[in-house]
Design a protein around this motif. Structure first.
Motif, PDB file in Angstrom:
ATOM      1  N   LYS A 189       0.888  -1.165   0.000  1.00  0.00           N
ATOM      2  CA  LYS A 189       0.000   0.000   0.000  1.00  0.00           C
ATOM      3  C   LYS A 189       0.923   1.211   0.000  1.00  0.00           C
ATOM      4  CE  LYS A 189      -4.191  -1.857   1.493  1.00  0.00           C
ATOM      5  NZ  LYS A 189      -5.501  -1.324   1.493  1.00  0.00           N
ATOM      6  N   ASP A 224       0.098   4.541   1.833  1.00  0.00           N
ATOM      7  CA  ASP A 224       0.104   4.379   3.294  1.00  0.00           C
ATOM      8  C   ASP A 224       1.450   3.893   3.827  1.00  0.00           C
ATOM      9  OD1 ASP A 224      -2.580   5.053   3.212  1.00  0.00           O
ATOM     10  OD2 ASP A 224      -3.245   2.971   3.186  1.00  0.00           O
ATOM     11  N   LYS A 231       2.666   0.863   3.753  1.00  0.00           N
ATOM     12  CA  LYS A 231       2.414  -0.365   4.506  1.00  0.00           C
ATOM     13  C   LYS A 231       2.430  -1.563   3.574  1.00  0.00           C
ATOM     14  CE  LYS A 231      -0.561   1.771   7.954  1.00  0.00           C
ATOM     15  NZ  LYS A 231      -1.896   1.785   8.561  1.00  0.00           N
TER      16      LYS A 231
END
Length: 138
Positions: free
Chosen positions: A30, A33, A35
C-alpha cells in the motif's frame, strides 16, 4: 493390419515434459500508506512488480541483480528530445526482464515543467496494464 508400430517398447523414444507454473503471489504494497498488508496474485502482482522495477535504479542496490531496475539517473540534465528517444527503450528493457511481460507498447510522451511523462501499455500473459512513469530532467 500394419496400423500399429512394430518393435519393442525400447524402440520408442517418448519424452514427457511437465511444465510447472510458478505462482505470482506476492505481498501487497500500500504505497500511499507506506504499509505492506496481505497478499496479491496474478495481474495485480505483475503491476506491482512493474512499479517496483520502474522505481528501483539499476546497479544501485547490492540485493538486486544487475538485470533488475531501470537506469534513469543519467537522464537528469539531458535534452527533451534525447529523453524522448531513450525513455521508451529503457522502460521496455527494464520491464521485459520479467518473463510474465510480453511487450511494452503504445508510448505517449509529454513534457511539463522539467518532467517527462511516459504513458504506456504493459502486455502480459494475463492481460494488459496501463502505466506511466515520470522523470525529472532538470
Amino acid at each position: 493390419m500394419g496400423f500399429l508400430p512394430q518393435g519393442t517398447d525400447t524402440d520408442l523414444n517418448i519424452n514427457i515434459t511437465k511444465i510447472n507454473t510458478i505462482s505470482s503471489k506476492s505481498y501487497r504494497m500500500k504505497i500511499a500508506d507506506e504499509k505492506i498488508v496481505g497478499s496479491i496474485d496474478e495481474l495485480e502482482a505483475i503491476a506491482q512488480a512493474c512499479y517496483k522495477i520502474l522505481n528501483t535504479e539499476r546497479y544501485q542496490y547490492a540485493i538486486y541483480s544487475w538485470n533488475y531496475g531501470i537506469e534513469l539517473q543519467d537522464l537528469f540534465g539531458k535534452s527533451v528530445p534525447y529523453v524522448y528517444s531513450e525513455l521508451p527503450r529503457r522502460i521496455s528493457e527494464a520491464l521485459l526482464q520479467d518473463d510474465r511481460i510480453q511487450s511494452v507498447d503504445d508510448f505517449e510522451l509529454s513534457y511539463n515543467k522539467g518532467n517527462v511523462l511516459a504513458k504506456f501499455t504493459v502486455k502480459t500473459n494475463l492481460g494488459n496494464i496501463e502505466m506511466d512513469k515520470e522523470v525529472n530532467i532538470i
